[in-house]
Motif scaffolding. Structure first.
Motif, PDB file in Angstrom:
ATOM      1  N   VAL A  36      37.925  44.736  29.816  1.00  0.00           N
ATOM      2  CA  VAL A  36      37.600  43.605  29.278  1.00  0.00           C
ATOM      3  C   VAL A  36      38.686  42.667  29.322  1.00  0.00           C
ATOM      4  O   VAL A  36      39.894  42.734  29.411  1.00  0.00           O
ATOM      5  CB  VAL A  36      37.595  43.703  27.714  1.00  0.00           C
ATOM      6  CG1 VAL A  36      37.692  42.568  26.829  1.00  0.00           C
ATOM      7  CG2 VAL A  36      36.502  44.810  27.439  1.00  0.00           C
ATOM      8  N   HIS A  37      38.138  41.238  30.166  1.00  0.00           N
ATOM      9  CA  HIS A  37      39.205  40.312  30.468  1.00  0.00           C
ATOM     10  C   HIS A  37      39.320  39.032  29.303  1.00  0.00           C
ATOM     11  O   HIS A  37      38.230  38.722  28.823  1.00  0.00           O
ATOM     12  CB  HIS A  37      38.770  39.475  31.797  1.00  0.00           C
ATOM     13  CG  HIS A  37      39.487  38.496  32.337  1.00  0.00           C
ATOM     14  ND1 HIS A  37      40.442  38.926  33.129  1.00  0.00           N
ATOM     15  CD2 HIS A  37      39.401  37.315  32.305  1.00  0.00           C
ATOM     16  CE1 HIS A  37      41.202  37.978  33.769  1.00  0.00           C
ATOM     17  NE2 HIS A  37      40.800  36.668  33.243  1.00  0.00           N
ATOM     18  N   VAL A  38      40.705  38.957  29.022  1.00  0.00           N
ATOM     19  CA  VAL A  38      40.923  38.022  27.929  1.00  0.00           C
ATOM     20  C   VAL A  38      41.742  36.943  28.477  1.00  0.00           C
ATOM     21  O   VAL A  38      42.937  36.982  28.867  1.00  0.00           O
ATOM     22  CB  VAL A  38      41.697  38.987  26.913  1.00  0.00           C
ATOM     23  CG1 VAL A  38      42.055  38.175  25.690  1.00  0.00           C
ATOM     24  CG2 VAL A  38      41.010  40.179  26.509  1.00  0.00           C
ATOM     25  N   ASP A  39      40.961  35.776  28.174  1.00  0.00           N
ATOM     26  CA  ASP A  39      41.811  34.229  28.985  1.00  0.00           C
ATOM     27  C   ASP A  39      42.305  33.668  27.839  1.00  0.00           C
ATOM     28  O   ASP A  39      41.919  33.283  26.681  1.00  0.00           O
ATOM     29  CB  ASP A  39      40.456  33.621  29.321  1.00  0.00           C
ATOM     30  CG  ASP A  39      39.810  33.979  30.769  1.00  0.00           C
ATOM     31  OD1 ASP A  39      40.923  34.468  31.669  1.00  0.00           O
ATOM     32  OD2 ASP A  39      38.734  34.244  30.968  1.00  0.00           O
ATOM     33  N   VAL A  40      43.760  33.611  27.819  1.00  0.00           N
ATOM     34  CA  VAL A  40      44.694  33.070  27.040  1.00  0.00           C
ATOM     35  C   VAL A  40      45.136  31.537  27.686  1.00  0.00           C
ATOM     36  O   VAL A  40      45.566  31.459  28.694  1.00  0.00           O
ATOM     37  CB  VAL A  40      45.834  33.892  26.617  1.00  0.00           C
ATOM     38  CG1 VAL A  40      46.708  32.899  25.639  1.00  0.00           C
ATOM     39  CG2 VAL A  40      45.498  35.248  26.010  1.00  0.00           C
ATOM     40  N   VAL A  69      44.730  40.892  30.178  1.00  0.00           N
ATOM     41  CA  VAL A  69      45.174  39.701  29.501  1.00  0.00           C
ATOM     42  C   VAL A  69      45.615  38.691  30.674  1.00  0.00           C
ATOM     43  O   VAL A  69      46.548  39.117  31.179  1.00  0.00           O
ATOM     44  CB  VAL A  69      46.229  39.915  28.358  1.00  0.00           C
ATOM     45  CG1 VAL A  69      46.792  38.660  27.900  1.00  0.00           C
ATOM     46  CG2 VAL A  69      45.616  40.770  27.365  1.00  0.00           C
ATOM     47  N   HIS A  70      44.834  37.682  30.731  1.00  0.00           N
ATOM     48  CA  HIS A  70      45.245  36.499  31.828  1.00  0.00           C
ATOM     49  C   HIS A  70      45.673  35.344  31.067  1.00  0.00           C
ATOM     50  O   HIS A  70      45.311  34.756  30.205  1.00  0.00           O
ATOM     51  CB  HIS A  70      43.929  36.378  32.491  1.00  0.00           C
ATOM     52  CG  HIS A  70      44.022  35.136  33.522  1.00  0.00           C
ATOM     53  ND1 HIS A  70      42.785  34.580  33.990  1.00  0.00           N
ATOM     54  CD2 HIS A  70      45.080  34.517  34.229  1.00  0.00           C
ATOM     55  CE1 HIS A  70      43.104  33.370  34.877  1.00  0.00           C
ATOM     56  NE2 HIS A  70      44.482  33.636  34.899  1.00  0.00           N
ATOM     57  N   LEU A  71      47.061  35.402  31.321  1.00  0.00           N
ATOM     58  CA  LEU A  71      47.843  34.060  30.499  1.00  0.00           C
ATOM     59  C   LEU A  71      47.871  32.980  31.467  1.00  0.00           C
ATOM     60  O   LEU A  71      48.409  32.908  32.527  1.00  0.00           O
ATOM     61  CB  LEU A  71      49.483  34.633  30.391  1.00  0.00           C
ATOM     62  CG  LEU A  71      49.414  35.886  29.436  1.00  0.00           C
ATOM     63  CD1 LEU A  71      50.858  36.243  29.137  1.00  0.00           C
ATOM     64  CD2 LEU A  71      48.975  35.711  28.006  1.00  0.00           C
ATOM     65  N   MET A  72      47.060  31.994  30.773  1.00  0.00           N
ATOM     66  CA  MET A  72      47.066  30.695  31.500  1.00  0.00           C
ATOM     67  C   MET A  72      47.945  29.812  30.809  1.00  0.00           C
ATOM     68  O   MET A  72      47.605  28.510  29.848  1.00  0.00           O
ATOM     69  CB  MET A  72      45.807  30.054  31.728  1.00  0.00           C
ATOM     70  CG  MET A  72      45.009  30.863  32.714  1.00  0.00           C
ATOM     71  SD  MET A  72      43.166  30.458  32.598  1.00  0.00           S
ATOM     72  CE  MET A  72      42.895  32.053  31.529  1.00  0.00           C
ATOM     73  N   ILE A  73      49.354  30.259  30.316  1.00  0.00           N
ATOM     74  CA  ILE A  73      50.247  29.282  29.641  1.00  0.00           C
ATOM     75  C   ILE A  73      51.627  29.115  30.231  1.00  0.00           C
ATOM     76  O   ILE A  73      52.022  29.818  31.174  1.00  0.00           O
ATOM     77  CB  ILE A  73      50.553  30.243  28.290  1.00  0.00           C
ATOM     78  CG1 ILE A  73      51.143  31.523  28.619  1.00  0.00           C
ATOM     79  CG2 ILE A  73      49.179  30.514  27.589  1.00  0.00           C
ATOM     80  CD1 ILE A  73      51.588  32.414  27.172  1.00  0.00           C
ATOM     81  N   ILE A 176      39.181  38.940  41.327  1.00  0.00           N
ATOM     82  CA  ILE A 176      38.525  37.649  41.392  1.00  0.00           C
ATOM     83  C   ILE A 176      38.278  36.886  40.172  1.00  0.00           C
ATOM     84  O   ILE A 176      37.466  37.734  39.331  1.00  0.00           O
ATOM     85  CB  ILE A 176      37.279  37.791  42.377  1.00  0.00           C
ATOM     86  CG1 ILE A 176      37.535  38.527  43.705  1.00  0.00           C
ATOM     87  CG2 ILE A 176      36.694  36.360  42.615  1.00  0.00           C
ATOM     88  CD1 ILE A 176      38.892  38.010  44.386  1.00  0.00           C
ATOM     89  N   ASP A 177      38.777  35.825  39.957  1.00  0.00           N
ATOM     90  CA  ASP A 177      38.521  35.220  38.459  1.00  0.00           C
ATOM     91  C   ASP A 177      37.628  33.862  38.915  1.00  0.00           C
ATOM     92  O   ASP A 177      38.407  32.915  39.392  1.00  0.00           O
ATOM     93  CB  ASP A 177      39.516  35.056  37.706  1.00  0.00           C
ATOM     94  CG  ASP A 177      39.174  34.755  36.183  1.00  0.00           C
ATOM     95  OD1 ASP A 177      38.216  34.868  36.026  1.00  0.00           O
ATOM     96  OD2 ASP A 177      40.427  34.823  35.606  1.00  0.00           O
ATOM     97  N   GLY A 178      36.421  33.679  38.488  1.00  0.00           N
ATOM     98  CA  GLY A 178      35.858  32.313  38.424  1.00  0.00           C
ATOM     99  C   GLY A 178      34.759  32.201  39.194  1.00  0.00           C
ATOM    100  O   GLY A 178      34.800  32.388  40.443  1.00  0.00           O
TER     101      GLY A 178
HETATM  102 ZN    ZN Z   1      40.787  34.738  33.566  1.00  0.00          ZN
END
Ligand code: ZN
Ligand code: DX5
Length: 228
Positions: A36-40, A69-73, A176-178
């Motif tokens: 489960v991919h979690v976009d922060v 957990v993918h941190l975009m912070i 790969i994301d997107g």
């Molecule tokens: Zn992501």
């Protein structure tokens, strides 16, 4: 988590019903999701805001498998412990999020978690060479991070091929994301990717009340990637 390079499908809950995360996580796992991919997102590193560690902690009991957990912070270091305590299995930080990615990756492993390194589409592979022995996953962004439902950026396929060569026999996932769909999944799988994040392509047509389309979508993406 034992390492395997078989194709894994990681639905992004960015495309789920935000009022129903627990049930959505259970539904995608029941329908065949591997992770489960979690976009922060923080509204600063990327132009969108999602949620933070409290939400991750709340959904954790609804996920049997891997919480990715993918941190975009940015900054990121001060929040790593909170995401670790929230139950993340993999914590991915962006190379572009600050001047000290090496320290960030050390800190993630120091918290006992798998360390992921994400690269924006405009970022090259050179600086990754110095980080290869401290990562468990490299996330190649095939859209500019911030939103679901964007178009796959084809120039990233070569980057995946380059990274797979650089990795050699190290146990490192390429994620790969997107913009992953049945059409783009085979391109990245053939180039050496093994984890495919998909938001809109998994959640489209389904819901918690009608989860069967999630399963059909997951199976179709997996089959397309495996046929590559
Ligand atoms: Zn992501
Ligand atoms: C983008 C996120 C992705 C994205 C995937 O910033 O990191 O996980 O939501 O969504 P799709 O599959 O719709 O491109």
């Amino acid at each position: 988590m034992t390492f395997s390079r078989s194709i894994k499908i990681a639905p992004s809950i960015l495309s789920a019903d935000f009022a129903n995360f627990g049930a959505e996580c259970q539904a995608i796992e029941a329908q065949g999701a591997d992770w489960v991919h979690v976009d922060v997102m923080d509204g600063h590193f990327v132009p969108n805001i999602t949620f933070g560690p409290a939400t991750c902690k709340a959904i954790r009991p609804h996920i049997k498998g891997v919480m990715d957990v993918h941190l975009m912070i940015a900054p990121v270091d001060a929040y790593l412990q909170a995401f670790a305590e929230a139950g993340a299995d993999i914590i991915t930080a962006h190379l572009e999020a600050g001047p000290h990615i090496h320290r960030t990756l050390q800190a993630i492993r120091g918290l006992g978690k798998k360390a992921g390194l994400a690269l924006n589409p405009g970022t090259g592979t050179d600086s990754v060479a110095h980080l290869l022995d401290m990562v468990d996953l490299i996330c190649v962004m095939t859209v500019n991070p911030g939103f679901g439902g964007q178009k796959f950026i084809h120039s990233q396929v070569d980057k995946v091929r380059t990274l797979r060569k650089m990795i050699g026999d190290r146990p490192i996932h390429i994620e790969i994301d997107g913009g992953v769909t049945v059409d783009t999944a085979p391109l990245v799988a053939a180039a050496g990717a093994d984890v495919l994040v998909a938001g809109s392509a998994v959640f489209s047509g389904g819901s918690v009340a009608n989860p069967a389309p999630y399963g059909e979508n997951i199976r179709a993406i997996r089959a397309a990637a495996q046929a590559a």
